[in-house]
Design a protein around this motif. Sequence first.
Motif, mmCIF file in Angstrom:
data_model
loop_
_atom_site.group_PDB
_atom_site.id
_atom_site.type_symbol
_atom_site.label_atom_id
_atom_site.label_comp_id
_atom_site.label_asym_id
_atom_site.label_seq_id
_atom_site.Cartn_x
_atom_site.Cartn_y
_atom_site.Cartn_z
ATOM 1 N N ASP A 196 38.057 32.089 25.961
ATOM 2 C CA ASP A 196 39.348 31.978 26.651
ATOM 3 C C ASP A 196 40.429 32.819 25.973
ATOM 4 O OD1 ASP A 196 39.044 29.987 24.511
ATOM 5 O OD2 ASP A 196 41.049 29.338 25.067
ATOM 6 N N LYS B 49 35.265 23.900 30.755
ATOM 7 C CA LYS B 49 35.652 23.983 29.345
ATOM 8 C C LYS B 49 35.947 22.606 28.765
ATOM 9 C CE LYS B 49 39.068 26.264 26.381
ATOM 10 N NZ LYS B 49 40.344 25.612 26.184
ATOM 11 N N ARG C 161 45.835 24.563 18.344
ATOM 12 C CA ARG C 161 47.047 23.837 18.709
ATOM 13 C C ARG C 161 46.889 22.365 18.303
ATOM 14 N NH1 ARG C 161 49.352 25.238 23.853
ATOM 15 N NH2 ARG C 161 48.680 23.199 24.565
ATOM 16 N N GLU D 25 45.850 28.374 32.846
ATOM 17 C CA GLU D 25 46.490 27.257 32.144
ATOM 18 C C GLU D 25 47.717 26.756 32.893
ATOM 19 O OE1 GLU D 25 46.799 28.362 27.997
ATOM 20 O OE2 GLU D 25 44.720 27.725 27.710
HETATM 21 MG MG MG Z 1 43.751 25.896 24.807
#
Ligand code: MG
Length: 371
Positions: A163, A210, A10, A116
Amino acid sequence: MKKIILTGDRPTGRLHLGHYVGSLKRRVELQNSGEFDKVFIMIADAQALTDNADNPEKIRQNIIEVALDYLSCGLDPEKSTIFIQSQISELTELTFYYMDLVTVQRLQRNPTVKQEIQLRGFAENNDAGDNRPGIPVGFFCYPISQAADITAFKATTVPVGEDQEPMIEQTREIVRKFNSVYAPVLVEPDILLPDNNACRRLPGTDGKAKMSKSLGNCIYLSDCEEDVRKKVMSMYTDPLHVQVSDPGHVEGNTVFTYLDAFCCPDHFSEFWPEYASLDELKDHYRRGGLGDVKIKKFLNSVLQCQLAPIRERRKELEKDIPYVYDVLRKGSEQAREVAARTLSEVKHAMRIDYFDDEELMRSQALKFKAE
Ligand code: MG
Ligand code: ATP
């Protein structure tokens, strides 16, 4: 069957060490191995917009940053097709059709989406008095759009961090459903996780689970030497290791996790010949008598020697930004052709290829004549 890779990132920021060990390094190795018929690397701007709708400029600016990181790590446009997701409108079409094959309940069970949602501070319920923003529908559905990205290129292999496991599983389910309901058009992909456990989900410099652009706990591939050093020297270690003489813990100690991810025996002979291996260093730390500063200095040397060539290549590439845009434009054109072929097979299988189906017209004409 052809062996095809699809993966991507992303454009929400520059790429960091987590991307590097989780996926990027592997992609470059696979690209150069000659083992794959095609390698597609996608800058997932449409996906990034699903939780950045009010900040399109951020996404727009970061496309070039991600592309520069790719090329400086060794992705080669002669061997890999590097493209921008939003420029392939076929992906959006596929997403819409796949939405019919997935339930809201199934999406709600996706553990990465759950995490998320919390991370981004979206309100999960309609509780009165909860002033947080709700979950954008596009964000909620992004695992479906990922299935479209992967299947559009008939990818067999998706090299990603841990993930992404639930996403690949969801893609496989969509493929099985599509192929059984319509026709066997789509290919079930396999996830390719890093062999090294420490690389599957690299923690942040703050010790959080993370390293993530959204958490601000990253060492970026393009950070200057001094920034990397500062970040390493302030890294989270073992809170119980107060005096140098105290016995230390290696598990959950970020500095050691990074050494697990980045260090090889040669680094010892080059930077710290007192130790023959990481195991020896860990043993000493566990016994006590080894200070964090020394280990951090060693980690800094290990990281700098891997980052220096990437940084140098980036400096060169930054001098020719039109070249980088040209790579993306050509890659997007090539990717679009492939996705268009899959979409037309999908539409045929779904029986929505009305104008390409002469038999349909003929049979309808006959039917009305008979009436
Ligand atoms: Mg991500
Ligand atoms: P964002 O915060 O915008 O989600 P991100 O830092 O999580 O960004 P992505 O673009 O979502 O990065 O991830 C791209 C790829 O990098 C995925 O394959 C993901 O598994 C991998 N990746 C990202 N962070 C890590 C990490 N800390 N350790 C291992 N792999 C990672």
